[in-house]
Write a protein that holds these residues in place. Structure first.
Motif, PDB file in Angstrom:
ATOM      1  N   VAL A  26     123.958  43.511  62.987  1.00  0.00           N
ATOM      2  CA  VAL A  26     123.324  42.219  62.622  1.00  0.00           C
ATOM      3  C   VAL A  26     123.371  41.193  64.004  1.00  0.00           C
ATOM      4  O   VAL A  26     122.288  40.519  64.375  1.00  0.00           O
ATOM      5  CB  VAL A  26     123.530  41.323  61.454  1.00  0.00           C
ATOM      6  CG1 VAL A  26     122.835  40.321  61.142  1.00  0.00           C
ATOM      7  CG2 VAL A  26     123.338  42.663  60.385  1.00  0.00           C
ATOM      8  N   ALA A  27     124.577  40.841  64.321  1.00  0.00           N
ATOM      9  CA  ALA A  27     124.642  39.834  65.507  1.00  0.00           C
ATOM     10  C   ALA A  27     124.198  40.580  66.713  1.00  0.00           C
ATOM     11  O   ALA A  27     123.554  39.732  67.603  1.00  0.00           O
ATOM     12  CB  ALA A  27     126.132  39.554  65.671  1.00  0.00           C
ATOM     13  N   VAL A  28     124.282  41.518  67.046  1.00  0.00           N
ATOM     14  CA  VAL A  28     123.633  42.338  68.237  1.00  0.00           C
ATOM     15  C   VAL A  28     122.200  42.696  68.105  1.00  0.00           C
ATOM     16  O   VAL A  28     121.724  42.038  69.114  1.00  0.00           O
ATOM     17  CB  VAL A  28     124.299  43.983  68.395  1.00  0.00           C
ATOM     18  CG1 VAL A  28     123.346  44.436  69.341  1.00  0.00           C
ATOM     19  CG2 VAL A  28     125.717  44.175  68.285  1.00  0.00           C
ATOM     20  N   VAL A  29     121.540  42.635  67.043  1.00  0.00           N
ATOM     21  CA  VAL A  29     120.285  42.416  66.738  1.00  0.00           C
ATOM     22  C   VAL A  29     119.844  40.976  66.904  1.00  0.00           C
ATOM     23  O   VAL A  29     118.754  40.759  67.620  1.00  0.00           O
ATOM     24  CB  VAL A  29     119.545  43.011  65.726  1.00  0.00           C
ATOM     25  CG1 VAL A  29     118.041  42.870  65.474  1.00  0.00           C
ATOM     26  CG2 VAL A  29     120.000  44.658  65.626  1.00  0.00           C
ATOM     27  N   ILE A  30     120.511  40.160  66.489  1.00  0.00           N
ATOM     28  CA  ILE A  30     120.185  38.602  66.697  1.00  0.00           C
ATOM     29  C   ILE A  30     120.254  38.086  68.068  1.00  0.00           C
ATOM     30  O   ILE A  30     119.588  37.676  68.669  1.00  0.00           O
ATOM     31  CB  ILE A  30     121.014  37.877  65.782  1.00  0.00           C
ATOM     32  CG1 ILE A  30     120.622  37.817  64.251  1.00  0.00           C
ATOM     33  CG2 ILE A  30     120.910  36.255  66.141  1.00  0.00           C
ATOM     34  CD1 ILE A  30     121.599  37.454  63.412  1.00  0.00           C
ATOM     35  N   ALA A  31     121.106  38.791  68.911  1.00  0.00           N
ATOM     36  CA  ALA A  31     121.516  38.265  70.211  1.00  0.00           C
ATOM     37  C   ALA A  31     120.255  38.971  71.085  1.00  0.00           C
ATOM     38  O   ALA A  31     119.564  38.289  72.080  1.00  0.00           O
ATOM     39  CB  ALA A  31     122.742  38.948  70.699  1.00  0.00           C
ATOM     40  N   MET A  32     119.949  40.171  70.816  1.00  0.00           N
ATOM     41  CA  MET A  32     118.662  40.861  71.274  1.00  0.00           C
ATOM     42  C   MET A  32     117.312  40.068  71.370  1.00  0.00           C
ATOM     43  O   MET A  32     116.645  39.931  72.054  1.00  0.00           O
ATOM     44  CB  MET A  32     118.685  42.260  70.772  1.00  0.00           C
ATOM     45  CG  MET A  32     119.690  43.185  71.420  1.00  0.00           C
ATOM     46  SD  MET A  32     119.709  44.838  71.035  1.00  0.00           S
ATOM     47  CE  MET A  32     118.095  45.225  70.221  1.00  0.00           C
ATOM     48  N   PHE A  33     117.102  39.730  69.920  1.00  0.00           N
ATOM     49  CA  PHE A  33     115.872  38.724  69.738  1.00  0.00           C
ATOM     50  C   PHE A  33     116.107  37.507  70.618  1.00  0.00           C
ATOM     51  O   PHE A  33     115.003  36.889  71.028  1.00  0.00           O
ATOM     52  CB  PHE A  33     115.868  38.436  68.334  1.00  0.00           C
ATOM     53  CG  PHE A  33     114.716  39.529  67.442  1.00  0.00           C
ATOM     54  CD1 PHE A  33     113.756  39.938  67.880  1.00  0.00           C
ATOM     55  CD2 PHE A  33     115.632  40.221  66.306  1.00  0.00           C
ATOM     56  CE1 PHE A  33     113.015  40.942  67.232  1.00  0.00           C
ATOM     57  CE2 PHE A  33     114.946  41.238  65.802  1.00  0.00           C
ATOM     58  CZ  PHE A  33     113.530  41.403  66.086  1.00  0.00           C
ATOM     59  N   ALA A  34     117.176  36.921  70.501  1.00  0.00           N
ATOM     60  CA  ALA A  34     117.493  35.727  71.329  1.00  0.00           C
ATOM     61  C   ALA A  34     117.059  35.821  72.781  1.00  0.00           C
ATOM     62  O   ALA A  34     116.288  34.966  73.552  1.00  0.00           O
ATOM     63  CB  ALA A  34     118.866  35.063  71.361  1.00  0.00           C
ATOM     64  N   LEU A  35     117.454  36.966  73.302  1.00  0.00           N
ATOM     65  CA  LEU A  35     117.276  37.385  74.875  1.00  0.00           C
ATOM     66  C   LEU A  35     115.910  37.703  74.933  1.00  0.00           C
ATOM     67  O   LEU A  35     115.058  37.204  76.045  1.00  0.00           O
ATOM     68  CB  LEU A  35     118.099  38.603  75.115  1.00  0.00           C
ATOM     69  CG  LEU A  35     119.750  38.559  75.449  1.00  0.00           C
ATOM     70  CD1 LEU A  35     120.309  39.850  75.577  1.00  0.00           C
ATOM     71  CD2 LEU A  35     119.824  37.351  76.367  1.00  0.00           C
ATOM     72  N   LEU A  36     115.210  38.225  73.881  1.00  0.00           N
ATOM     73  CA  LEU A  36     113.721  38.326  74.014  1.00  0.00           C
ATOM     74  C   LEU A  36     113.025  37.042  74.088  1.00  0.00           C
ATOM     75  O   LEU A  36     111.837  36.787  74.793  1.00  0.00           O
ATOM     76  CB  LEU A  36     113.050  39.339  72.764  1.00  0.00           C
ATOM     77  CG  LEU A  36     112.962  40.744  73.099  1.00  0.00           C
ATOM     78  CD1 LEU A  36     112.739  41.504  71.899  1.00  0.00           C
ATOM     79  CD2 LEU A  36     111.776  41.029  73.947  1.00  0.00           C
ATOM     80  N   ILE A  37     113.511  36.219  73.386  1.00  0.00           N
ATOM     81  CA  ILE A  37     112.519  35.092  73.273  1.00  0.00           C
ATOM     82  C   ILE A  37     112.973  34.089  74.548  1.00  0.00           C
ATOM     83  O   ILE A  37     112.315  33.585  75.020  1.00  0.00           O
ATOM     84  CB  ILE A  37     113.104  34.073  72.005  1.00  0.00           C
ATOM     85  CG1 ILE A  37     113.015  34.687  70.792  1.00  0.00           C
ATOM     86  CG2 ILE A  37     113.107  32.664  72.181  1.00  0.00           C
ATOM     87  CD1 ILE A  37     113.312  34.146  69.492  1.00  0.00           C
ATOM     88  N   VAL A  38     114.271  34.359  75.069  1.00  0.00           N
ATOM     89  CA  VAL A  38     114.590  33.505  76.172  1.00  0.00           C
ATOM     90  C   VAL A  38     113.529  34.123  77.355  1.00  0.00           C
ATOM     91  O   VAL A  38     113.087  33.438  78.261  1.00  0.00           O
ATOM     92  CB  VAL A  38     115.977  33.602  76.726  1.00  0.00           C
ATOM     93  CG1 VAL A  38     116.155  33.327  78.106  1.00  0.00           C
ATOM     94  CG2 VAL A  38     117.043  32.453  75.742  1.00  0.00           C
ATOM     95  N   GLY A  39     113.421  35.355  77.454  1.00  0.00           N
ATOM     96  CA  GLY A  39     112.674  35.916  78.347  1.00  0.00           C
ATOM     97  C   GLY A  39     111.316  35.579  78.426  1.00  0.00           C
ATOM     98  O   GLY A  39     110.652  35.486  79.499  1.00  0.00           O
ATOM     99  N   ALA A  40     110.865  35.728  77.066  1.00  0.00           N
ATOM    100  CA  ALA A  40     109.351  35.093  76.873  1.00  0.00           C
ATOM    101  C   ALA A  40     109.198  33.738  77.276  1.00  0.00           C
ATOM    102  O   ALA A  40     108.240  33.261  77.993  1.00  0.00           O
ATOM    103  CB  ALA A  40     109.011  35.225  75.484  1.00  0.00           C
ATOM    104  N   GLY A  41     110.188  32.904  76.950  1.00  0.00           N
ATOM    105  CA  GLY A  41     110.019  31.496  77.589  1.00  0.00           C
ATOM    106  C   GLY A  41     110.235  31.243  78.984  1.00  0.00           C
ATOM    107  O   GLY A  41     109.559  30.788  79.422  1.00  0.00           O
ATOM    108  N   ALA A  42     111.027  32.212  79.740  1.00  0.00           N
ATOM    109  CA  ALA A  42     110.911  32.189  81.064  1.00  0.00           C
ATOM    110  C   ALA A  42     109.700  32.654  81.504  1.00  0.00           C
ATOM    111  O   ALA A  42     109.284  31.941  82.640  1.00  0.00           O
ATOM    112  CB  ALA A  42     112.220  33.040  81.630  1.00  0.00           C
ATOM    113  N   LEU A  43     109.070  33.633  80.910  1.00  0.00           N
ATOM    114  CA  LEU A  43     107.776  34.077  81.578  1.00  0.00           C
ATOM    115  C   LEU A  43     106.566  32.971  81.473  1.00  0.00           C
ATOM    116  O   LEU A  43     106.032  32.787  82.093  1.00  0.00           O
ATOM    117  CB  LEU A  43     107.192  35.328  80.823  1.00  0.00           C
ATOM    118  CG  LEU A  43     105.914  35.891  80.768  1.00  0.00           C
ATOM    119  CD1 LEU A  43     105.937  36.444  82.441  1.00  0.00           C
ATOM    120  CD2 LEU A  43     105.574  36.929  79.986  1.00  0.00           C
TER     121      LEU A  43
END
Length: 144
Positions: free
Chosen positions: A43-60
């Protein structure tokens, strides 16, 4: 001089072979440890992956605004991609959960200690009063 160089080359080659033979088992142990860690913390791994996706989208959004506007015009394919990624991540969560449950089930069945038998269970049903299960006066054929 030529034989000492050959001997050193042979020794170096043998060291290299020994080290490379140790790499595969070491990698397997590491991969297994990572697999177990992910199963335990999926669960923590998936939450971290979603957080990285959101950070990537924000950077984009922050870096390349024109590209984001172009993507917004084609919102349907983006929504499809996001839904595919989300379903894949949820599938991974479910898969790791099943693997963890199976691993824990295997672990619990292999660590069970057999129950101790009581003296009553050793007695024969035909002769409950004798501890060895044999009756007095019988011979080897069971005839008295």
């Amino acid at each position: 001089m030529g034989s000492s160089v050959r001997a050193r080359i042979k020794e170096m080659r043998q060291r290299l072979v020994r080290r490379t033979h140790r790499i595969l088992p070491r990698f397997r142990r590491w991969a297994r440890a990572v697999d177990f860690w992910i199963q335990d913390h999926h669960v923590a791994v998936v939450i971290a992956m979603f957080a990285l996706l959101i950070v990537g989208a924000g950077a984009l959004l922050w870096m390349d605004w024109d590209a984001v506007i172009g993507l917004a015009k084609d919102l349907a394919p983006v929504a499809t991609i996001v839904s595919i990624i989300a379903s894949a991540l949820l599938g991974v969560i479910k898969w790791f959960g099943k693997r963890r449950a199976a691993r824990l089930a295997r672990k619990s069945t292999t660590t069970t200690v057999p129950h101790t038998r009581e003296a009553e269970a050793d007695r024969s049903a035909s002769a409950p009063s004798t501890p060895s299960g044999s009756t007095e006066g019988e011979d080897a054929n069971g005839e008295g």
